[in-house]
Design an enzyme around this catalytic site. Structure first.
Site: not given
Ligand code: UGA
Length: 427
Positions: A263-265, A268
């Site tokens: 859910s991040c890299f 982002d």
């Protein structure tokens, strides 16, 4: 100190439980009643190592959950830990954070006390100053830096290791509007043994993005070198083991393979690309990081076709559905594009994941979900390994039930054997 945490996802629940462990009185606020009930029953709302133990230790004593935003009025510090998902053009979707800021503002309006609002959600530089503060000021009729405090306090928690990462951080970053706000939040963390960076709001926001983007860059860089190594008959893991011994580089996040998910890299890096473009700047490195990542699953399918021929009508086992090991989270998992391509090419897909079968069923309801790797491998024409689960490292005789023992490994977890037709993605 009295703390409120808005959002009971993996960042919010971890923050709440760990701040209770540090001795603070914590109330977790979420609009989802099911999550609230779970926390109050000492049961984790998400899969996270050691969270259950902390909840059971502190719920009913220093920790509780509620759906009631008015609880903020009784807190010294209020953390905003809601999600900032990707919008259609890669920009972050601020709707949850705007709603949380409005609720905070409304509560602050009727409160006599001084509160500090701590933004932990990942937001692109300038968001706290230009979006969050104006909303809180509008609804509270109060002035940031005078009537209430505000900091941007990014998290660096890996899913699955979030409790450990919270309690043993490499650094604590506090972006502060004013010294008083920063000092109060710094006090919350005083028992953690870590360097504390006190800085301004937008620098803290950028530190979070630069950290994730750099880690993602290391992975795509390793994958690019790995793709070349594959052509040259070199094992990229031998290369990166030596490269990582250079202290300037470090051995971490150099594991080549099918790429990064979660859910991040991806979210982002895309958000940072979007922010750069808004500034009129073309971020060439960041774009390439995403391009390499998108291509890795396709490379696996190419290797599969080279070994197994036409996929149509063939049974392909996919081992690993979670975006990484030790989580049931499938967001942006590299297994998703791989399964999609297999289905488009007419393959019959059987899958197995120790934790993530049910989550993947929501995306691919018609794929076969098995209770073990051996069940998924039964009569398969080939197999793809997509997640670095520890249990896959022990697979051996299970491959004997395959029709054709073709194994394409995207994570370097399978031990090659003479009797399997083994192919690594970057080695
Ligand atoms: C990541 C960061 O590691 C955290 O520091 C950060 O706080 C978090 O994002 C966030 O922004 O909230 P997470 O998404 O939980 O944490 O997962 P990682 O452990 O970083 O792995 C991300 C992906 O990279 C996984 O798909 C993993 O398989 C892949 N990966 C990781 C590689 O392909 N190679 C590596 O060498 C390392």
């Amino acid at each position: 100190m009295k703390v409120c945490v808005i959002g009971a996802g993996y960042v919010g629940a971890t923050t709440a439980a760990c701040l209770a462990e540090l001795g603070h009185n914590v109330c977790c606020i979420d609009i989802d009643e099911e999550k609230v009930d779970k926390i109050n029953a000492g049961s984790p709302p998400i899969h996270e190592d050691c969270l259950k133990e902390l909840l059971q230790k502190h719920v009913g004593k220093r920790l509780r959950a509620t759906t009631d935003y008015d609880t903020i009025a009784d807190s010294d510090v209020c953390f905003i830990c809601v999600g900032t998902p990707s919008g259609p053009n890669g920009e972050i979707d601020l709707s949850l954070i705007k709603a949380a800021s409005k609720s905070v503002g409304i509560t602050l309006k009727n409160s006599e006390n001084y509160h500090v609002i701590a933004v932990k959600s990942t937001v692109v530089p300038e968001t706290t100053q230009n979006v969050i503060i104006p909303i809180i000021e509008e609804h509270s009729q109060k002035k940031a830096g005078a009537d209430f405090g505000i900091v941007m306090n990014p998290e660096f928690l890996r899913e699955g290791n979030a409790i450990h990462d919270f309690m043993h951080p490499d650094r604590v970053v506090i972006g502060e509007l004013d010294e008083r706000s920063g000092e109060i939040v710094a006090q919350l963390y005083k028992d953690l043994n870590a360097p504390m960076i006190r800085i301004d709001l937008k620098t803290a926001e950028m530190i979070k993005y630069a950290s994730n983007a750099f880690l993602a860059t290391k992975i795509s860089f390793s994958n690019e070198i790995g793709n070349m190594c594959k052509m040259l008959g070199i094992d990229v893991y031998d290369v990166m083991r030596a490269v990582g011994l250079d202290q300037r580089i470090s051995p971490h996040f150099l594991q080549a393979g099918v790429g990064f998910g979660g859910s991040c890299f991806p979210k982002d890096v895309k958000a940072l690309i979007h922010k750069a473009e808004m500034l009129g700047y073309q971020p060439k490195v960041l774009k390439s990081v995403m391009d390499v990542n998108e291509e890795q699953p396709e490379r696996m399918i190419c290797l599969l076709e080279r070994r197994a021929g036409n996929i149509s009508g063939k049974k392909i086992a996919v081992l690993g559905l979670a975006f990484k090991n030790d989580t049931d989270d499938i967001r942006e998992s590299r297994a998703i594009p791989a399964i999609r391509m297999l289905l488009e090419k007419g393959g019959n897909v059987s899958t197995y994941d120790p934790l993530a079968n049910e989550n993947m069923r929501a995306i691919f309801p018609d794929v076969e979900y098995c209770h073990s790797a051996k069940d998924a491998l039964k009569d398969a024409d080939a197999c793809l390994v997509m997640t670095e689960w520890e249990e896959f490292k022990k697979l051996g005789d299970e491959f004997n039930v395959m029709k054709n023992k073709i194994v394409i490994d995207g994570r370097k977890v399978i031990t090659p054997r003479k009797d399997i037709d083994y192919e690594g993605l970057c080695w």
